[in-house]
Design an enzyme around this catalytic site. Structure first.
Site, mmCIF file in Angstrom:
data_model
loop_
_atom_site.group_PDB
_atom_site.id
_atom_site.type_symbol
_atom_site.label_atom_id
_atom_site.label_comp_id
_atom_site.label_asym_id
_atom_site.label_seq_id
_atom_site.Cartn_x
_atom_site.Cartn_y
_atom_site.Cartn_z
ATOM 1 N N HIS A 39 63.519 44.503 42.986
ATOM 2 C CA HIS A 39 62.414 43.589 43.286
ATOM 3 C C HIS A 39 62.190 42.699 42.080
ATOM 4 O O HIS A 39 62.142 43.176 40.952
ATOM 5 C CB HIS A 39 61.142 44.387 43.590
ATOM 6 N N HIS A 44 60.177 38.716 40.734
ATOM 7 C CA HIS A 44 59.393 37.513 41.029
ATOM 8 C C HIS A 44 60.196 36.308 40.546
ATOM 9 O O HIS A 44 59.636 35.395 39.935
ATOM 10 C CB HIS A 44 58.027 37.578 40.345
ATOM 11 N N ASP A 102 78.667 33.307 50.980
ATOM 12 C CA ASP A 102 79.490 34.311 50.292
ATOM 13 C C ASP A 102 78.764 35.651 50.156
ATOM 14 O O ASP A 102 79.409 36.691 50.006
ATOM 15 C CB ASP A 102 79.871 33.812 48.891
ATOM 16 N N HIS A 153 54.698 36.514 48.254
ATOM 17 C CA HIS A 153 54.957 37.494 47.218
ATOM 18 C C HIS A 153 56.310 37.189 46.546
ATOM 19 O O HIS A 153 56.340 36.421 45.587
ATOM 20 C CB HIS A 153 54.899 38.897 47.842
ATOM 21 N N TYR A 172 89.078 38.222 48.813
ATOM 22 C CA TYR A 172 88.571 37.767 47.520
ATOM 23 C C TYR A 172 88.554 38.947 46.561
ATOM 24 O O TYR A 172 88.222 40.058 46.943
ATOM 25 C CB TYR A 172 87.154 37.219 47.681
#
Lengths: 239, 239, 239, 239
Positions: free
Chosen positions: A102, A104, A127, A178, A236
């Site tokens: 998580h 910001h 991608d 958020h 790839y």
């Protein structure tokens, strides 16, 4: 606890500490914002960053060990990241996910605050993310007051269920007003997905400034780029 | 292979490794995105970055050596960049080009995703690019499914042919919904062209935000700046 | 040349080299773009950066010494920056100016390419520039073909004359479709003025995005901030 | 002055010097812009950065010690930051504030120059600022001429009084056409508030570019995030 379990948890702590610091060095984190966790489903153990500890002082032994209900498993443990409850809901629902991040991060937050899906405008997006990165609905006042962090997890799950999204094909979400959560099977990849998400959020912002008609990438090009890197026909990388 | 050829290829590997790392240090590359190659037309040899190898661990001996059809020329070679086929098409068509660079640099991608030519708004652009940097058309679904990377090269060639552009005068292209390729006679210059392209893409974005009427640089000023640095009457630099 | 003159020129070379490198480190310069010069009016000598030399290899002895007509004063001199002729016109007209800086710094260029005066939206601007930083008119085709760099100086002078601007009160200009020049009595201050210019150009861009009505700073607040730092009643700093 | 007071002031100087340098390292400060002060209300002493001293040479002994009227308390003192008078007004009115920071940080200045409140678009804002960061009214010409820095403090106070804002709940203000001030009980937190302010100012700018309807964070989510970190029921961090 037997010896191999102790060793496994010790290695989780080192990885979680290392990847939290890598996240901060990547420029996605200001002050103490952001947290990375990893799950070991066999042991029923989650390791997560402690709450509010500065990155420059962070040590593996400070990482917090809990079970999948969030109970602390070690004595003298620091308090876990306040977003732990969100991570736990996601680990329970997204069974193949091994790590959650998580942040910001600036550009992903701009889209979350604008209340919009992050649209797939190009192959850089394709991608990593097989389609739009979804925005959640707003939590109700009741949900926020009841169990905010847990309900944040619940609306992410609701979003993926309602839209029939595969969390490994779209390993990210924007929680409204958020910010982003990303995840993956491995912790290294989960952190990389946060890096990619902020980069494509920035690119998509500029794309909209430059164009009046916002034309998404054609679905066949989205498919091509996603499956060039993912699944059994991927070609790839060296793997 | 005779001794001087071995030495020539060894030097190519060192240059290609060095310039890939320089590209990453310039800030144009996130994670393992981006690739640089060089051709030696006498030897019929191309050297390119391997696919998906982290920049901090990259060594000259890992660079991949192929012929102009993409056949690997060394045993135990790593897999080449998945964009090799695009590079090869360009080397065949653009006969004076000695090196090619592909990135997902942020600001150039914004224009590619907006599906627009990068317009020449000023002398910073004109010093390197003699006119707009063209956007390609969208690949059809058939082209993407058939031979995606090769057809990416083909539409670049088509764009330059249709518009009668000289690839050394406009040493860059934007592939739609994807990103930029740049090139030059030398590998150092090809990387510099990627740096300049992202810088002028950023400047042009801000220019459009600030002005309602988008007025291109006058053609005589474009000529002046381009030919101050290029061609037989150039007087910039010590050369 | 007598001994004290040799020493004075040696010190100019060191300052000019140092400030060119400082300019590059400040983030305003990409590749070899940008140049700084200094004049000694008693000796009739100008010292300027050589053309196209990379910053990381730049040495004081490479700085180019000319008279005010641009004649090279040293044997085996490198070629001067191609913008020397512009600097010379400004030194002749702006008699109190001791140093000149030219960059293609990103945000100042955006305004130059938009063909607009940089408006004084706040005190950060007013602390350094007493009013708008003016945009020049476009050079005619004839001017560009005749003597481009010299005429670039001439239209800067024309702009300051027509608008009755004091070059020490507004120590910067935006040349249309090109970029900024700044200056000052001292070379340190001339470089700082380039740094401030790009910063306020960025701030002003964001200001316009955020506001529909573009309200300039009140003239009395402009006066206050400018004269708090400049002139006989200044009270900022330790001087 | 007795021994413990001397020691207390010495420690203030070290903190003020350290936090001024930290502010500059955080990227919020260009050249010598920005200043940090701390108050000791028992001793009636304020310590503030000297005016116009470069950060790389700044030493604790250069910090300026004044009383709450701005009288210098040490011999051979440097001149204090020219914004001292603003700080003093705020210390008198905001009785719980222990430190104040002033910057010209880029994104906060964009909002100040646009003459707009910084709106709370998300939880990153709500974690630190309990509602909009207010914009002051424009100073009148009379106020600017009379006592500019003192009146800058006075209109901040006026803004907080008129809007009935708690300065610890909204520890920041935007002075119109100028820039931000932030504060807190501790100097570390006051600097962090400047860092957060510029970050959320940047996020809010992007949010507005992306959305036509500017929807603020719901008040119950604002409450949740603010009180998760502040007040007696806070549960973020180790405290």
């Amino acid at each position: 606890m037997i010896k191999t379990e102790i060793k496994a948890i010790q290695e989780m702590k080192e990885r979680v500490c290392h990847e939290n610091i890598r996240l901060e060095k990547s420029g996605l984190v200001v002050l103490t914002w952001g947290n990375v966790s990893e799950v070991n489903r066999e042991l029923g153990v989650v390791v997560i960053k402690p709450s509010g500890v500065p990155y420059e002082e962070m040590l593996p032994e400070q990482m917090v060990v809990t079970d999948l209900e969030g109970n602390l498993l070690e004595e003298n443990s620091l308090k876990p990241s306040s977003d732990l409850a969100t991570h736990l809901v996601l680990y329970k629902e997204f069974e193949e996910v091994g790590a959650i991040v998580h942040t910001h991060s600036k550009y992903a937050v701009m889209w979350a605050q604008a209340g919009r899906d992050l649209l797939p405008y190009g192959t850089t997006h394709a991608d990593t993310f097989y389609g739009s990165v979804p925005i959640t609905r707003q939590l109700t006042e009741e949900e926020v007051l009841r169990s905010y962090e847990k309900d944040t997890g619940a609306i992410i799950v609701e979003t993926f269920r309602n839209r029939k999204l595969n969390p490994l094909a779209v390993p990210a979400v924007l929680t409204r007003n958020h910010g982003p959560f990303t995840w993956a099977k491995t912790i290294e990849k989960a952190v990389e997905n946060s890096i990619v998400l902020d980069e494509v959020a920035h690119m998509a912002l500029g794309t909209e400034v430059l164009s009046n008609h916002h034309e998404k990438i054609p679905s066949y090009l989205l498919d091509k780029h996603y499956f060039r890197k993912h699944g059994e026909n991927a070609y790839y990388g060296q793997g």
